[in-house]
Motif scaffolding. Structure first.
Motif, PDB file in Angstrom:
ATOM      1  N   UNK A 106       0.833  -0.844  -0.237  1.00  0.00           N
ATOM      2  CA  UNK A 106      -0.001   0.412  -0.023  1.00  0.00           C
ATOM      3  C   UNK A 106       1.064   1.366  -0.206  1.00  0.00           C
ATOM      4  N   UNK A 107       0.847   2.134  -0.642  1.00  0.00           N
ATOM      5  CA  UNK A 107       0.788   3.461  -0.663  1.00  0.00           C
ATOM      6  C   UNK A 107       1.120   4.177   0.574  1.00  0.00           C
ATOM      7  N   UNK A 108       0.338   4.019   1.286  1.00  0.00           N
ATOM      8  CA  UNK A 108       0.677   4.801   2.544  1.00  0.00           C
ATOM      9  C   UNK A 108       1.460   3.705   3.952  1.00  0.00           C
ATOM     10  N   UNK A 109       1.541   2.542   3.440  1.00  0.00           N
ATOM     11  CA  UNK A 109       2.184   1.987   4.343  1.00  0.00           C
ATOM     12  C   UNK A 109       3.173   2.240   5.082  1.00  0.00           C
ATOM     13  N   UNK A 110       2.893   1.854   7.008  1.00  0.00           N
ATOM     14  CA  UNK A 110       3.005   2.288   7.646  1.00  0.00           C
ATOM     15  C   UNK A 110       5.165   1.500   7.649  1.00  0.00           C
ATOM     16  N   UNK A 111       5.877   1.520   8.210  1.00  0.00           N
ATOM     17  CA  UNK A 111       7.141   0.708   8.433  1.00  0.00           C
ATOM     18  C   UNK A 111       6.846  -0.040   9.944  1.00  0.00           C
ATOM     19  N   UNK A 112       7.097  -0.920  10.503  1.00  0.00           N
ATOM     20  CA  UNK A 112       6.544  -1.168  11.963  1.00  0.00           C
ATOM     21  C   UNK A 112       7.765  -0.377  12.610  1.00  0.00           C
ATOM     22  N   UNK A 113       7.023   0.232  14.129  1.00  0.00           N
ATOM     23  CA  UNK A 113       7.824   0.868  14.498  1.00  0.00           C
ATOM     24  C   UNK A 113       9.048   0.058  15.454  1.00  0.00           C
ATOM     25  N   UNK A 114       9.759   0.555  16.643  1.00  0.00           N
ATOM     26  CA  UNK A 114      11.007  -0.294  16.839  1.00  0.00           C
ATOM     27  C   UNK A 114      10.644  -0.361  18.020  1.00  0.00           C
ATOM     28  N   UNK A 115      10.743  -1.280  18.723  1.00  0.00           N
ATOM     29  CA  UNK A 115      10.292  -1.673  20.093  1.00  0.00           C
ATOM     30  C   UNK A 115      11.823  -1.384  21.260  1.00  0.00           C
ATOM     31  N   UNK A 116      12.455  -1.261  20.344  1.00  0.00           N
ATOM     32  CA  UNK A 116      13.221  -0.782  21.487  1.00  0.00           C
ATOM     33  C   UNK A 116      13.735   0.469  20.638  1.00  0.00           C
TER      34      UNK A 116
END
Length: 121
Positions: A106-116
């Motif tokens: 998807x164009x608006x796909x957000x990358x996963x947020x780092x847990x650390x």
């Protein structure tokens, strides 16, 4: 084994091309180490994160990503990695004259947020 021959034009030059038949396994998964690395990078996912999501050992993932050729892993592990990365939002593009690749679904796909946190606090 049959090869498809052709040509492409780039900057006014003709280049002969040869498309080698796919080395798909019996489940239809052909994935390269480069595709796995790129997919993980697009998602901002670490080897550790992917290991946790798939249940595979980190060394298995590192070994799969260590080559630009077809990943040297079992069919089951390849299927598991591909399905996990696809579920996270990556689309695998099979090899053509330009090579194999990946992109976000998807164009608006957000990358996963780092847990650390990524730096010193």
């Amino acid at each position: 084994m049959r090869f498809n021959m052709g040509a492409i034009v780039h900057n006014g030059y003709y280049f002969a091309t040869m498309i080698v038949p796919s080395t798909q396994n019996r489940l239809g998964v052909t994935v390269t180490g480069a595709q796995l690395r790129a997919a993980r990078g697009l998602l901002n996912m670490s080897v550790s994160d992917l290991s946790e999501r798939t249940g595979l050992a980190m060394n298995t993932i590192r070994r799969a990503e260590a080559t630009n050729a077809v990943a040297p892993i079992t069919t089951a592990n390849a299927q598991l990695l591909v399905s996990t990365l696809e579920a996270a939002g990556v689309v695998f593009i099979q090899a053509d004259t330009m090579g194999a690749g990946v992109r976000l679904g998807a164009v608006d796909q957000e990358p996963l947020q780092r847990r650390r946190p990524s730096g010193p606090a």
